[in-house]
Design a protein around this motif. Structure first.
Motif, mmCIF file in Angstrom:
data_model
loop_
_atom_site.group_PDB
_atom_site.id
_atom_site.type_symbol
_atom_site.label_atom_id
_atom_site.label_comp_id
_atom_site.label_asym_id
_atom_site.label_seq_id
_atom_site.Cartn_x
_atom_site.Cartn_y
_atom_site.Cartn_z
ATOM 1 N N ASN A 32 13.298 19.171 1.227
ATOM 2 C CA ASN A 32 12.958 19.746 2.553
ATOM 3 C C ASN A 32 11.536 19.475 2.884
ATOM 4 O OD1 ASN A 32 14.974 21.538 2.698
ATOM 5 N ND2 ASN A 32 14.157 22.661 1.087
ATOM 6 N N GLY A 33 11.335 19.339 4.115
ATOM 7 C CA GLY A 33 10.046 18.722 4.744
ATOM 8 C C GLY A 33 9.876 17.360 4.697
ATOM 9 N N VAL A 34 8.851 16.952 5.250
ATOM 10 C CA VAL A 34 8.604 15.405 5.083
ATOM 11 C C VAL A 34 7.376 15.010 4.463
ATOM 12 C CG1 VAL A 34 7.843 13.418 6.743
ATOM 13 C CG2 VAL A 34 9.385 15.162 7.757
ATOM 14 N N TYR A 35 7.487 14.068 3.553
ATOM 15 C CA TYR A 35 6.401 13.683 2.807
ATOM 16 C C TYR A 35 5.569 12.333 3.493
ATOM 17 C CZ TYR A 35 4.266 10.672 -1.222
ATOM 18 O OH TYR A 35 3.409 9.903 -1.841
ATOM 19 N N PHE A 36 4.253 12.550 3.464
ATOM 20 C CA PHE A 36 3.232 11.714 4.121
ATOM 21 C C PHE A 36 2.369 10.871 3.538
ATOM 22 C CE2 PHE A 36 4.645 14.509 7.479
ATOM 23 C CZ PHE A 36 4.464 14.145 8.668
ATOM 24 N N GLU A 37 2.542 9.818 3.297
ATOM 25 C CA GLU A 37 1.563 8.894 2.566
ATOM 26 C C GLU A 37 0.780 7.941 3.426
ATOM 27 O OE1 GLU A 37 1.312 6.128 -1.332
ATOM 28 O OE2 GLU A 37 3.107 7.614 -1.098
ATOM 29 N N PRO A 38 -0.319 8.351 4.077
ATOM 30 C CA PRO A 38 -0.875 7.612 5.106
ATOM 31 C C PRO A 38 -1.813 6.384 4.559
ATOM 32 C CG PRO A 38 -2.260 9.698 4.533
ATOM 33 C CD PRO A 38 -0.818 9.711 3.920
ATOM 34 N N PHE A 39 -2.002 6.258 3.246
ATOM 35 C CA PHE A 39 -2.612 5.142 2.762
ATOM 36 C C PHE A 39 -1.504 4.418 1.727
ATOM 37 C CE2 PHE A 39 -5.864 8.418 3.963
ATOM 38 C CZ PHE A 39 -6.571 7.630 4.332
ATOM 39 N N MET A 40 -0.724 3.925 2.266
ATOM 40 C CA MET A 40 0.431 3.657 1.670
ATOM 41 C C MET A 40 0.203 2.603 0.379
ATOM 42 S SD MET A 40 4.103 1.480 2.637
ATOM 43 C CE MET A 40 5.405 1.538 1.276
ATOM 44 N N GLY A 41 -0.649 1.608 0.486
ATOM 45 C CA GLY A 41 -0.905 0.377 -0.532
ATOM 46 C C GLY A 41 0.543 0.104 -0.878
ATOM 47 N N SER A 42 0.633 0.348 -2.170
ATOM 48 C CA SER A 42 1.907 -0.322 -2.877
ATOM 49 C C SER A 42 2.927 0.825 -2.639
ATOM 50 C CB SER A 42 1.462 -0.569 -4.637
ATOM 51 O OG SER A 42 1.451 0.747 -5.232
ATOM 52 N N GLY A 43 2.730 1.961 -2.735
ATOM 53 C CA GLY A 43 3.726 3.077 -2.354
ATOM 54 C C GLY A 43 4.050 3.495 -3.666
ATOM 55 N N VAL A 44 3.613 3.154 -4.743
ATOM 56 C CA VAL A 44 4.087 3.732 -6.053
ATOM 57 C C VAL A 44 4.295 5.285 -6.268
ATOM 58 C CG1 VAL A 44 1.700 3.624 -7.186
ATOM 59 C CG2 VAL A 44 3.841 3.113 -8.571
ATOM 60 N N VAL A 45 3.282 5.842 -5.690
ATOM 61 C CA VAL A 45 3.467 7.365 -5.893
ATOM 62 C C VAL A 45 4.721 7.735 -5.152
ATOM 63 C CG1 VAL A 45 2.391 9.444 -5.513
ATOM 64 C CG2 VAL A 45 1.066 7.392 -6.245
#
Length: 298
Positions: A32-45
């Protein structure tokens, strides 16, 4: 179950060592909801959390275009293998001359295949750009870099990301963190991994006190839950912004090693902070993580 999968783009300071702790602290329904990753870099998390819906963003357009090209099918396991077979063979034959040829071509065309080639054959996995936006990291001096085993490892990483993108609703954006975070709502979750203030900078990721303050202003007002990762201290000094900005939040400290550079002497311990705007009832493994007593041990 607890295996951390590594994406195809390598970034210095990649947060693979923090994934397990972040997932322990994650009190959010990823369906549910949206996950935000505004400093993506590798995206590993974000890729290891694997939410159903996500907005990944970064101000480095080459990272975003690379993942957009996996999403649109231009980059596949097979297309990347064919590319690396060819260019890896040329690298083994011509060495630095070929590396520089690819670097010059990339700085003209911004081709995503060339971007990965440079990312995996440059010195120490650095991602550095000059003032004009040109990739300027030297060659790693390993002509046989792209062995068949190494190519298979990379293409398997691409296939893993490709499957994530087919089964989930992910958007990749080139934008400043302020533009993406203003979209977050109460049911959403934010993970922020900004450039570590007073420690690293490059053309696409310059960071300053003003930007740290701007990020604090947004996160202190957001209705979404968030986790922010930043450095806490090392053997030489401590991050003053832990107390001047982030001290009002719940903070946990994780200690581990980063190995930077060619020498084992550069393998030094660093304490990192996970800053949260919520508390977690379950205590994590105390061997690796201790609850922040704000002015505790350094």
């Amino acid at each position: 179950m607890n295996k951390v999968f590594i994406p195809p783009i390598k970034i210095q300071g990649i947060k693979s060592k923090l994934v397990a702790d972040i997932k322990k602290f994650l009190q959010w329904d990823k369906n549910n909801g949206v996950y935000f990753e505004p400093f993506m870099g590798s995206g590993v998390v974000g890729f290891n959390i694997a939410p159903k819906r996500a907005i990944f963003s970064d101000n480095n357009p080459h990272i975003i275009e690379f993942y957009q090209n996996i999403q649109n099918g231009l980059i596949t396991k097979n297309s990347m293998r064919n590319y690396l077979d060819k260019e890896g063979s040329n690298l083994q034959k011509y060495g630095q001359e070929h590396y520089l040829r690819i670097r010059e071509r990339f700085n003209k065309t911004h081709n995503s295949f060339d971007f990965l080639f440079l990312n995996r054959s440059c010195f120490n996995g650095l991602m550095r750009f000059n003032a004009k936006g040109g990739f300027n990291v030297p060659f790693c001096k390993k002509e046989s870099r792209f062995s068949q085993a190494y190519i298979t490892k990379i293409t398997n990483q691409i296939e893993w990301v490709s499957q994530l993108l087919k089964t989930n609703d992910y958007e990749f954006r080139v934008c400043d963190f302020t533009d993406s975070l203003k979209l977050a709502k109460q049911e959403d979750f934010i993970y922020c991994d900004p450039p570590y203030i007073d420690r690293h900078s490059d053309y696409f990721n310059t960071w300053s006190e003003d930007k740290e303050q701007a990020l604090y202003d947004i996160l202190s007002k957001t209705q979404a839950k968030f986790i922010l990762s930043t450095w806490h201290s090392n053997q030489y000094r401590q991050n003053i912004y832990i107390s001047t900005l982030w001290g009002q939040f719940s903070i946990d400290i994780i200690e581990h090693f980063y190995h930077l550079g060619a020498s084992e002497n550069n393998r030094n311990a660093i304490k990192e902070s996970l800053v949260k705007n919520y508390t977690v009832a379950q205590v994590c493994d105390t061997q690796h993580t201790k609850q922040q007593s704000l002015f505790g041990d350094f």
